[in-house]
Design a protein around this motif. Sequence first.
Motif, mmCIF file in Angstrom:
data_model
loop_
_atom_site.group_PDB
_atom_site.id
_atom_site.type_symbol
_atom_site.label_atom_id
_atom_site.label_comp_id
_atom_site.label_asym_id
_atom_site.label_seq_id
_atom_site.Cartn_x
_atom_site.Cartn_y
_atom_site.Cartn_z
ATOM 1 N N ARG A 282 -32.812 13.085 19.505
ATOM 2 C CA ARG A 282 -33.184 11.992 20.390
ATOM 3 C C ARG A 282 -32.874 12.300 21.848
ATOM 4 O O ARG A 282 -33.106 11.473 22.724
ATOM 5 N N TRP A 283 -32.279 13.466 22.123
ATOM 6 C CA TRP A 283 -31.921 13.791 23.513
ATOM 7 C C TRP A 283 -33.187 13.744 24.403
ATOM 8 O O TRP A 283 -34.197 14.380 24.095
ATOM 9 N N GLY A 284 -33.080 12.969 25.459
ATOM 10 C CA GLY A 284 -34.186 12.896 26.416
ATOM 11 C C GLY A 284 -35.272 11.914 26.040
ATOM 12 O O GLY A 284 -36.277 11.811 26.737
ATOM 13 N N ILE A 285 -35.087 11.216 24.926
ATOM 14 C CA ILE A 285 -36.033 10.168 24.560
ATOM 15 C C ILE A 285 -35.407 8.841 24.987
ATOM 16 O O ILE A 285 -34.276 8.535 24.612
ATOM 17 N N ILE A 286 -36.110 8.085 25.788
ATOM 18 C CA ILE A 286 -35.534 6.850 26.312
ATOM 19 C C ILE A 286 -35.256 5.894 25.158
ATOM 20 O O ILE A 286 -36.138 5.619 24.336
ATOM 21 N N CYS B 179 -38.674 12.261 28.102
ATOM 22 C CA CYS B 179 -38.439 12.709 29.470
ATOM 23 C C CYS B 179 -39.013 14.107 29.674
ATOM 24 O O CYS B 179 -38.873 14.982 28.822
ATOM 25 N N PRO C 256 -31.820 7.559 31.878
ATOM 26 C CA PRO C 256 -32.577 7.245 30.658
ATOM 27 C C PRO C 256 -32.677 8.457 29.722
ATOM 28 O O PRO C 256 -32.964 9.568 30.175
ATOM 29 N N GLY C 257 -32.442 8.221 28.438
ATOM 30 C CA GLY C 257 -32.652 9.267 27.441
ATOM 31 C C GLY C 257 -31.469 10.179 27.202
ATOM 32 O O GLY C 257 -31.508 10.996 26.290
ATOM 33 N N VAL C 258 -30.408 10.060 27.998
ATOM 34 C CA VAL C 258 -29.262 10.954 27.782
ATOM 35 C C VAL C 258 -28.379 10.393 26.665
ATOM 36 O O VAL C 258 -28.443 9.217 26.354
ATOM 37 N N LEU C 259 -27.585 11.275 26.069
ATOM 38 C CA LEU C 259 -26.729 10.866 24.955
ATOM 39 C C LEU C 259 -25.318 11.422 25.155
ATOM 40 O O LEU C 259 -25.151 12.523 25.673
#
Lengths: 487, 487
Positions: free
Chosen positions: A199-203, A82, B54-57
């Motif tokens: 992995r934050w912000g990676i779809i 993202c 998308p992409g949030v955790l």
Amino acid sequence: MMLHEHTIIELRTGLKNGEFTAEELTLHYLERIEGKARELNAFITVTPDIAMDQARQSDKDRGKGVAGKLSGIPIAYKDIFCTDGVRTSAGSLMLDKFIAPYSATVVEKLGEAGAVMLGKTNMDEFAMGSSNENSHYGHVLNPWDKERVPGGSSGGSAAAVAAGLCAAATGTDTGGSIRQPASFCGVTGIKPTYGRISRWGIIAYASSLDQAGPITRTAEDAALMLEVMAGHDAKDSTSIAAEVPDYSRTLGDSIKGLRIGLCREYFEDGLNSTTEKIIMEAVAVLESLGAVISQISLPSTRHAIPAYYVIAPAECSANLSRYDGVRFGYRCENPNDWEDLYKRSRSEALGNEVKQRILVGTFALSAGYYDAYYRKAQQVRRLIKNDFLEAFKEVDILLSPTAPIPAFRIGEKSGDQIAMYLQDIYTIASNLAGLPAISIPAGMNGHLPTGLQLIGNYLDEAGLLNVAHQFQLQTNWHQLSPPAADS
Amino acid sequence: MTIPDIKKENGWEAVIGLEIHVQLLTNTKIFSGASTKFGADPNTQACPIDLGMPGVLPVVNEEVYPKAIAFGLGVGADIATYSVFDRKNYFYPDLPKGYQITQMDYPIVLGGHVDIVLESGETKTINITRAHLEEDAGKSLHEDFQGMTGIDLNRAGTPLLEIVSEPDMTSAAEAVAYAKHIHQLVTYLGVSDGEMSQGSLRCDANVSIRRTGDRDLGTRTETKNVNSFRFLERAINYEIDRQVAILEDGGRVIQETRLYDPDKDETRPMRSKETATDYRYFPEPDLLPVRINEAYIQSVRKNMPELPVEKRIRFENEYDLSGADATVLTSSANLADYFEQVVKSGGDSRLAANWVRVELLGKLNKEGMELGDAPVSAEQLGSIVTRIRDNTISGKIAKTVFDGLWAGQASTADDFIESHGLEQVSGTDELEPIVSAIIAANPDQAEQYRSGKTKLLGFFVGQVMKETQSKANPQQVNELVKKILDS
């Protein structure tokens, strides 16, 4: 030597010595992206304005003596990272108009280090694929042979680095999606230990397997990129809290006495004979550097593909539920009610491979099937991990081909799903175990590059990069340029 | 309602279990930093994580652990040293991710029980199966938009503790007593604000019917989202009545989810699918298992306030109160604190108990107000008790003082007494002339008294009180009237 044939290390020196400015360098890449290379279809979105702004800022910073580690280095992001204010499509019609109001931690870190964003690279839809034929934005051509696929799912990133359209690119690897395209395109790609990079912000595709990494021209560049990309992130509970080592510093270490294991099961049926020959020649090179070669066995590894194709679809079936047309993304015309909205939005905007994996995953998690599929697959996963832990008692690093064959023709395997899934036969086990692995160019199979894979123990990225670098000091496979990079 | 009797006559028995959803009193949501404050404009307290972008955790808000643990300790449960978050998959427009993060196989609280007091005065033990952490969903607003549904995601991600009881209750009254007990406990512990009108505590009632003495359970229905004790009682009674009627007609109860409609005082099936819902639970790969050690549990225990039952017993002993008084005064932590403050400044605990229970609670009830809104502070009420105790004012005058303070006419009892001249007239010197004058003014009655009609004493006392505007000490007046008439 043309600018785009340089490594990041070389470009950094050039920028530092004032041989060229970041602005000139960025313009050079942008011209290449918009030039003849457009036919490769490596990019989904090009961001020239942002790139030029960042390049000028880099030149200013350099003037003030505050340039970051990657200041002025033009890179591309797989379109699954993202990027605040810039479309992030994940290669899907579903997110064709999606603009995130946040950036992935990786994007922020690279940006803070001064990297220049050229654009977003093409990929298999939601990272599901091994050929980059599953993109809403069309398939990507292999720069070495435009009749062939670049591999996937990070096909756009690998092709862009190979063709000299960026100095480096980010990728994600859930079952081989960095390493297999790196192998097909003759570049270096590393998938670090699960949790090494936020992995934050990676779809998300399959959350317990997804891991980001850099695709570069050399191991040395990969070390530099990884130093910036890695690290703990409070926004990702699965990210590892361990310190990030100075990977570049240990690249000169001797590999004399290093124990390298050849995984017996990775040299069996289905391996292309030329690929095997290339790998064995590479082994000889490492042996000549003092590495001690032995054979080891990973008995459970033959179950890796079936286990993967239960776990990854199961996780993706939940991860992709959010694409419902309610809050963002594609929405069908005139829905009758919310169920109609869901069904039609998803039916119309998701591709066949994605739909198939959602269906498989939904099935595998269903009442009455969970134990037979999902639970069993998790048990297999533990066995695979145990195999590796046993192996690492005997050896320091494992070695195998990255993929059983070189890049295949576009459309060649699209009718044969099993053949396509077998592309990842050597790469998937390290995702299931969460281990770091790297692919580096090891030779040419006719006119097609062939990659060598090294798998390391947990958090031994430094060891992998060191071996890869030592190999690259002895060989020039990584320096070969594809025909598409000449223009 | 007389349903329970009818039921018994016909040999039916109800089996009831409750699932109580308690919103935890935290500043921010369970997996994001968005505020949990009630009453904000729609979607102003929903961040990208709550929106399932998308992409949030998710990252667990650490505030939830001590609250869940305190509850568990409060009901004598085991605190799991290992618990796991799972994904519960279903599609609904107010569920942004298409799954709810909850705890399925490994909840944080296991077992426990509470003792409820029945109307008969007997106690009954209700066992608790488990309590687990999860996130709340958003709200669908069907009324405000013509032909459309609005989605408000402010509530999405609010932390919940779902408390599941064993099917140990046999009547609506028992179920309500249990729910009230849980409500009292969670508010005491500061686990929840317990504001039921704001949805902070919601009950799902599982009800089934069987022949008295049968061991097998009948088919149950689940009536969802009941958010008041009164509605809970009515919903359960309706459901018992309905199921008994079906069974008496020789029919079969269908296992289904129902909603209680307070306007029509009935339960109705929720729009249901033809097939049973399969939530396809699996471990949430974005979150690590929760590990809680004994030291942490002990630190929570150390910081726990006094539990309601402990407080009730202490009040009976320390303040010499009846069981009934102690029960009322410890019904909420706020009321108990208020009472203790009144005792502290007023001195006489039984007098204080009487004033809090009768006057304060009576007035609050009459005005439809909450304790927190009471205009008379505990210190003010304490000052009234002090003046009753030292005979400055009579109990009757005290009510005038209380009303005066309630109306804000003075800030302390003494100010009001002084400014209104309400001090009790108790000196013989002051009272005697008044008493003599009254007797002199009523010669007929005095004559009758002297000739044996001693009941007329009350008449003279009344006249004196009237003359002194009730400021006279009634005890003294009594004695003086007798003394003068008898002399």
